[in-house]
Scaffold this active site. Structure first.
Site, PDB file in Angstrom:
ATOM      1  N   CYS B  85     -35.531  -7.804 -11.538  1.00 54.03           N
ATOM      2  CA  CYS B  85     -36.528  -8.653 -10.861  1.00 54.03           C
ATOM      3  C   CYS B  85     -37.286  -7.877  -9.791  1.00 54.03           C
ATOM      4  O   CYS B  85     -38.249  -8.396  -9.215  1.00 54.03           O
ATOM      5  CB  CYS B  85     -35.849  -9.868 -10.238  1.00 54.03           C
ATOM      6  SG  CYS B  85     -34.390 -10.392 -11.143  1.00 54.03           S
ATOM      7  N   CYS B 208     -33.259 -23.444  -7.811  1.00 54.49           N
ATOM      8  CA  CYS B 208     -33.527 -22.260  -8.636  1.00 54.49           C
ATOM      9  C   CYS B 208     -35.019 -22.049  -8.844  1.00 54.49           C
ATOM     10  O   CYS B 208     -35.781 -23.004  -8.953  1.00 54.49           O
ATOM     11  CB  CYS B 208     -32.889 -22.411 -10.008  1.00 54.49           C
ATOM     12  SG  CYS B 208     -31.146 -22.862  -9.976  1.00 54.49           S
ATOM     13  N   SER B 209     -35.417 -20.773  -8.959  1.00 55.33           N
ATOM     14  CA  SER B 209     -36.803 -20.476  -9.327  1.00 55.33           C
ATOM     15  C   SER B 209     -36.959 -20.740 -10.822  1.00 55.33           C
ATOM     16  O   SER B 209     -35.992 -20.680 -11.577  1.00 55.33           O
ATOM     17  CB  SER B 209     -37.156 -19.037  -8.974  1.00 55.33           C
ATOM     18  OG  SER B 209     -36.215 -18.148  -9.530  1.00 55.33           O
ATOM     19  N   ILE B 211     -38.620 -20.533 -14.871  1.00 58.00           N
ATOM     20  CA  ILE B 211     -38.968 -19.548 -15.910  1.00 58.00           C
ATOM     21  C   ILE B 211     -40.497 -19.547 -15.986  1.00 58.00           C
ATOM     22  O   ILE B 211     -41.109 -20.611 -16.129  1.00 58.00           O
ATOM     23  CB  ILE B 211     -38.366 -19.996 -17.253  1.00 58.00           C
ATOM     24  CG1 ILE B 211     -36.852 -20.106 -17.118  1.00 58.00           C
ATOM     25  CG2 ILE B 211     -38.828 -19.129 -18.399  1.00 58.00           C
ATOM     26  CD1 ILE B 211     -36.025 -19.074 -17.751  1.00 58.00           C
ATOM     27  N   LYS B 330     -40.134 -19.840  -5.911  1.00 59.07           N
ATOM     28  CA  LYS B 330     -40.019 -21.206  -6.417  1.00 59.07           C
ATOM     29  C   LYS B 330     -41.320 -21.650  -7.082  1.00 59.07           C
ATOM     30  O   LYS B 330     -41.340 -22.578  -7.871  1.00 59.07           O
ATOM     31  CB  LYS B 330     -39.718 -22.161  -5.255  1.00 59.07           C
ATOM     32  CG  LYS B 330     -38.279 -22.192  -4.824  1.00 59.07           C
ATOM     33  CD  LYS B 330     -37.414 -23.010  -5.768  1.00 59.07           C
ATOM     34  CE  LYS B 330     -37.737 -24.495  -5.668  1.00 59.07           C
ATOM     35  NZ  LYS B 330     -37.178 -25.242  -6.806  1.00 59.07           N
ATOM     36  N   HIS B 333     -41.710 -17.301 -11.016  1.00 54.17           N
ATOM     37  CA  HIS B 333     -41.019 -16.015 -10.895  1.00 54.17           C
ATOM     38  C   HIS B 333     -41.038 -15.305 -12.249  1.00 54.17           C
ATOM     39  O   HIS B 333     -40.022 -15.227 -12.934  1.00 54.17           O
ATOM     40  CB  HIS B 333     -39.589 -16.261 -10.387  1.00 54.17           C
ATOM     41  CG  HIS B 333     -38.769 -15.024 -10.203  1.00 54.17           C
ATOM     42  ND1 HIS B 333     -39.303 -13.785  -9.900  1.00 54.17           N
ATOM     43  CD2 HIS B 333     -37.407 -14.835 -10.258  1.00 54.17           C
ATOM     44  CE1 HIS B 333     -38.321 -12.897  -9.797  1.00 54.17           C
ATOM     45  NE2 HIS B 333     -37.175 -13.501 -10.021  1.00 54.17           N
TER      46      HIS B 333
END
Ligand SMILES: [Zn+2]
Lengths: 134, 389
Positions: B85, B208-209, B211, B330, B333
């Protein structure tokens, strides 16, 4: 599906079945899995093969509700970071334990289990999991 | 000493681009950056592109050549950079070093990920490759699971709460409202996060960020030259990178990302500034607890006090320090693109072009990009380049 082929499974038997890692006699540090280079001593290292103790304590844990491929039938399941009695740390599933008993500081011991579903080469991955003991 | 500046930036919208391919996204971002900088394609001497998992996600490797090809920039050298990442951040640093070394004066750098061509399960499997395949993923550890283990350790040691983590998501969604490229334009409340269901306890869906598909690009130029050709150049006054163990089991502490702390310390030294001199930061909040770790490890708040700082609103837009004015990860990503998008945001902010999300009086900006569960960290610091044409 874990990323696994037959040679990888075969190579990892001592580690995954017997908790074999190694130990640097120079800096008195245990490594699991075994390391080729001791990060503390580098060329001065004296690395010897060693089985890890089969008990330790939970230092952090999580309950996984959405698992990776190959773990669909397992969810939800617990994963924990465990510090073994020789200070080596290990990440493992926690099984056969009451939900309330899975917490920081809980004592755990190694059990032998199937890890994930059959991969495309037909190999079933076996290895260590841990359970909480009194 | 040679110095390096950014003279143009371009981003695609972040989201689910079912209508656009990998090559279309990178070409779109690249062309926007070239246009924004006011240079011609022929002025670019080299390309660096960050992408993490194109092989698993779209079945395509050899991304360096693909980018040069799609932008019509062959035959200049074009190189792919991969650091999970942090691929974008490390690509930026690589491009920075290429100019700093004197080899080139003008370099294009991009980041991209196309994550919605495969199922969510396949995408998470690909992302799992950022952790340790043999000792983590093999045992059923997903990426959220690794950060969940870090979150629990922080909660145990400092009393950080799930509500404090939820507030990070609330702040991100609030800032994202002002970001036209954000994946979501929807304000949320703490209850929404708390009721969003555990993915890996204590992390819930809205911790969570997402997809995301997206791409971002920058044009980097040697600073003396930049002064002559651009009135919006921003100087990269620090670029630092550090590594840590790939897996969590070898970390000395679970309540910090040591690589962030070390890269940040080096970056502040290079820039000759202290954390309190930073006006805004774009930090790597792939999960809400990563936001808390970041603001502590970057030195904005004392270790253990991140959760309380968020609770008191100290990281909101135009508060004590504006953290993630764009909404952060958020709001999308696309892993390889994130590090470049962060720098693009710094470019907009320091040029006063950030519109409704503009940080007032922004003079010094910092970007922070993390690979895996903290095995790579990259920190860059930016300031408007003094004196123009
Ligand atoms: Zn040693």
């Amino acid at each position: 599906m874990t990323h696994a082929c037959l040679p990888l499974h075969w190579r990892r038997y001592p580690e995954r079945y017997l908790l074999k890692g190694n130990y640097c006699e120079n800096c008195k540090t245990a490594f699991f899995p075994a390391r080729v280079v001791c990060p503390n001593c580098r060329r001065k290292a004296l690395l010897k093969e060693k089985e890890m103790p089969r008990t330790g304590r939970i230092i952090s844990f999580t309950e996984v509700f959405v698992g990776p491929m190959g773990f669909e039938h397992e969810t939800p399941y617990f994963l924990a970071l465990i510090e073994l009695e020789n200070k080596a740390k290990i990440l493992s599933q926690i099984v056969d334990s009451k939900k309330e008993s899975i917490r920081e500081g809980a004592k755990v011991k190694k059990v032998f289990r199937k890890i994930s579903d059959t991969d495309k080469e037909g190999a079933i991955a076996y290895g260590y999991k841990f359970k909480v003991v009194k | 000493m040679r110095s390096v500046s950014i003279i143009g930036a371009g981003c695609t919208k972040f989201g689910e681009h079912w209508d656009k391919s990998f090559r279309e996204l990178i070409a779109e971002a690249g062309m926007k950056a070239i246009e924004d900088s006011g240079i011609e394609g022929k002025d670019i001497q080299a390309i660096y592109g960050g992408t993490m998992a194109s092989g698993r996600l779209i079945g395509q490797e050899h991304i360096g050549a693909l980018i040069a090809d799609q932008l019509g920039l062959t035959p200049i050298p074009s190189t792919r950079v991969e650091a999970a990442c942090a691929s974008g951040g490390v690509a930026l640093r690589t491009a920075f070093l290429a100019i700093k070394s004197g080899e080139y004066d003008m370099v294009a750098v991009g980041g991209i990920e196309k994550m919605t061509e495969v199922s969510t399960e396949e995408a998470s499997f690909a992302l799992g490759g950022a952790g340790d395949q043999e000792t983590e993923l093999f045992h059923g550890a997903t990426f959220p699971a690794l950060y969940a283990l870090l979150a629990r350790a922080h909660m145990q040691e400092f009393g950080t709460t799930e509500e404090q983590m939820a507030l990070c998501a609330v702040q991100a969604h609030k800032n994202g409202m002002n970001n036209p490229n954000a994946q979501f334009h929807r304000e949320i409340a703490v209850e929404d996060v708390m009721n969003s269901g555990y993915i890996s306890s204590p992390l819930k869906l809205l911790d969570c960020s997402p997809i995301t598909d997206g791409a971002a690009a920058l044009i980097l130029c040697e600073s003396k030259k930049a002064k002559n050709i651009s009135d919006k150049a921003i100087e990269i006054i620090a670029s630092a990178q550090a590594s840590d163990s790939l897996g969590l089991t070898e970390r000395k502490s679970l309540t910090e990302l040591a690589a962030t702390r070390i890269a940040a310390k080096e970056a502040y030294k290079q820039a000759g500034i202290k954390p309190k001199d930073v006006d805004f930061a774009e930090v790597h909040d792939c999960f809400t607890n990563a936001f808390i770790l970041a603001i502590e490890d970057l030195g904005f708040f004392r270790k253990g006090e991140g959760g309380k700082a968020v609770e008191k609103g100290r990281t909101q837009l135009n508060a004590e320090i504006s953290v993630n004015p764009s909404g952060g990860l958020k709001m999308g990503h696309p892993v390889g693109a994130t590090g470049i998008k962060q720098a693009a945001e710094a470019f907009e902010q320091l040029n006063g072009r950030a519109e409704k999300r503009q940080v007032e009086g922004a003079k010094t900006g910092l970007t922070h990009n993390v690979g895996g569960s903290g095995a790579t960290a990259v920190v860059h610091i930016f300031r408007k380049l003094e004196g123009k044409k």
